[in-house]
Design an enzyme around this catalytic site. Structure first.
Site, PDB file in Angstrom:
ATOM      1  N   CYS A 358       0.767  -1.250   0.064  1.00 33.47           N
ATOM      2  CA  CYS A 358      -0.069  -0.150  -0.088  1.00 33.47           C
ATOM      3  C   CYS A 358       0.824   1.319  -0.054  1.00 33.47           C
ATOM      4  CB  CYS A 358      -0.834   0.073   1.254  1.00 33.47           C
ATOM      5  SG  CYS A 358      -2.323   1.217   1.123  1.00 33.47           S
ATOM      6  N   GLU A 359       1.413   1.163  -1.056  1.00 31.23           N
ATOM      7  CA  GLU A 359       2.358   2.658  -1.177  1.00 31.23           C
ATOM      8  C   GLU A 359       2.606   2.753  -2.756  1.00 31.23           C
ATOM      9  OE1 GLU A 359       3.940   4.634   0.802  1.00 31.23           O
ATOM     10  OE2 GLU A 359       3.686   3.454   2.781  1.00 31.23           O
TER      11      GLU A 359
END
Length: 430
Positions: A358-359
């Protein structure tokens, strides 16, 4: 009839296509993924051993004595260290943890150089107790601390002063180590003064001068520039009575990731040793510390395509490997070749290869022309160095498995981490 055009894989011995199938030595990438899952790091034993032997041959071609020390930080898996120890190599370490790995793999403490700017007192004491070859000291404070630890242990520490020659190696700023703005090493002037101070200390013995100017360097010229400065310093020190047994040139020789053309070990080492001999220092031992150029092109990261996703401006291939598994692209904007395990004909699209982390920085490659379907297996080449060794558990993701290929045999040398292992040592509140 259409001809399937397969990508060339230069610089990757023992990793290539047979027909349309990618093989590591005699084992297909698809067979490895089927047995061990994905993401998985896969290494070729033959590639590692041949790369090491090229350095050995280059060293033996000179009258100068060369000590080979593998840089453990490049890939510290015990099986990799074991292969090199069996070939007679020593090791360059930067932590007590790496030293313990070397010993567990059968390496000799007496052939270990302890580098790094932040050695703790416990690190120093352990290294002294097992009898490392040398400490590469990087500051006056470290020298004083090492003297105190050695005094308490009743031992004498052999040291080399790591000099910062202020040479631009032309590499990424995060892996440059030889500029005066970097945290590494001691300036020329300070090193000369520190050598005199060392002579006054009872528990340390000055035996060498070291330098290391960075990583992924693809020309010899920066090394020659740094070497001249190091030899000037050795000459200056010896005129003042110091006795320098060895000159440590570090490592940092680059590999081919995309279109780089780095020198071979022979092309790299030969002019350096010739310069040392020409300046009258050929009777010293020369220490070299290659890492990436031993293991980098010997490894691939296998990853499975989960989803294909298109927006009005981009095509994305979402894979099961993420930046926690291979951080080089996110950290350095590094480019590594990406190929299919089973090539097929068709119209290629340009994909960004992205992971599940989640980046927005979670990408492994950008704008790669591939003929892809969901479920396809990809291989990210040149992943043997600074891959698994820099992996993390971000997003509570277990680190990949590691597999060594030896001919037709695939051996699991580190199992995939499970979620339960990640929190096994944590404690709930009462």
């Amino acid at each position: 009839m259409k001809t399937l055009l397969l990508p060339a894989l230069p610089g990757h011995p023992h990793i290539d296509y047979v027909g349309s199938t990618l093989k590591i030595e005699q084992v297909t990438a698809s067979a490895v993924a089927a047995e061990f899952g994905t993401p998985t790091y896969v290494y070729s034993r033959a590639s590692i051993e041949e790369a090491a032997q090229r350095y050995s041959q280059a060293a033996q071609a000179s009258s100068v004595h060369v000590a080979l020390r593998y840089a453990v930080k490049a890939n510290s898996n015990l099986a990799v260290l074991q292969l090199l120890a069996r070939l007679g190599w020593g090791f360059d370490i930067v932590s007590a943890g790496e030293l313990k790995r070397v010993l567990a793999a059968g390496g000799e403490a007496g052939k270990v150089v302890f580098s790094g700017v932040g050695k703790s007192a416990d690190d120093m004491r352990f290294a002294l107790d097992v009898g490392v070859e040398c400490f590469n000291v990087e500051s006056p404070s470290e020298l004083a601390a090492l003297n105190r630890v050695a005094q308490a242990a009743g031992k004498v520490a052999r040291v080399a002063l790591r000099v910062n020659p202020d040479v631009d190696a032309g590499t990424h700023p995060y892996i440059s180590t030889g500029l005066k703005t970097n945290k590494f090493g001691i300036s020329q002037d300070q090193a000369a003064q520190l050598a005199l101070q060392t002579a006054q200390l009872e528990q340390v013995q000055l035996v060498g001068i070291a330098c290391h100017i960075g990583s992924q360097i693809t020309t010899v010229e920066p090394y020659l520039d740094a070497l001249d400065k190091v030899l000037d310093l050795v000459e200056q020190m010896e005129h003042k009575g110091a006795k320098i047994e060895h000159i440590d040139l570090g490592g940092g020789l680059g590999i081919r990731y995309t279109d780089e053309t780095p020198p071979t070990p022979q092309e790299w080492l030969s002019p350096l040793l010739a310069r040392i001999s020409a300046r009258g220092f050929g009777h010293r031992t020369v220490v070299i510390e290659p890492g990436r150029s031993i293991v980098g092109n010997a490894g691939v990261l296998l990853t499975r395509t989960l989803f294909l996703k298109s927006t009005p401006v981009k095509h994305f291939a979402v894979v099961d490997a993420g930046m926690n598994d291979l951080i080089r692209p996110a950290l350095y904007s590094a480019e590594q070749a990406v190929v299919l395990a089973e090539q097929r004909e068709g119209s290629a699209l340009k994909y960004d290869i992205v992971g599940p982390v989640c980046e927005s920085a979670d990408w492994l490659a950008r704008d790669r022309a591939l003929v892809l379907e969901e479920g396809d297996l990809l291989a990210i080449l040149s992943s043997g160095a600074y891959g698994m060794v820099m992996a993390s558990n971000y997003n509570s993701r277990g680190r990949p498995a590691e597999v060594m290929i030896d001919g037709a045999t695939a051996t699991l040398i580190r199992p995939r981490e499970t979620p339960e292992q990640l929190y096994a040592s944590e404690r709930l509140l009462p």
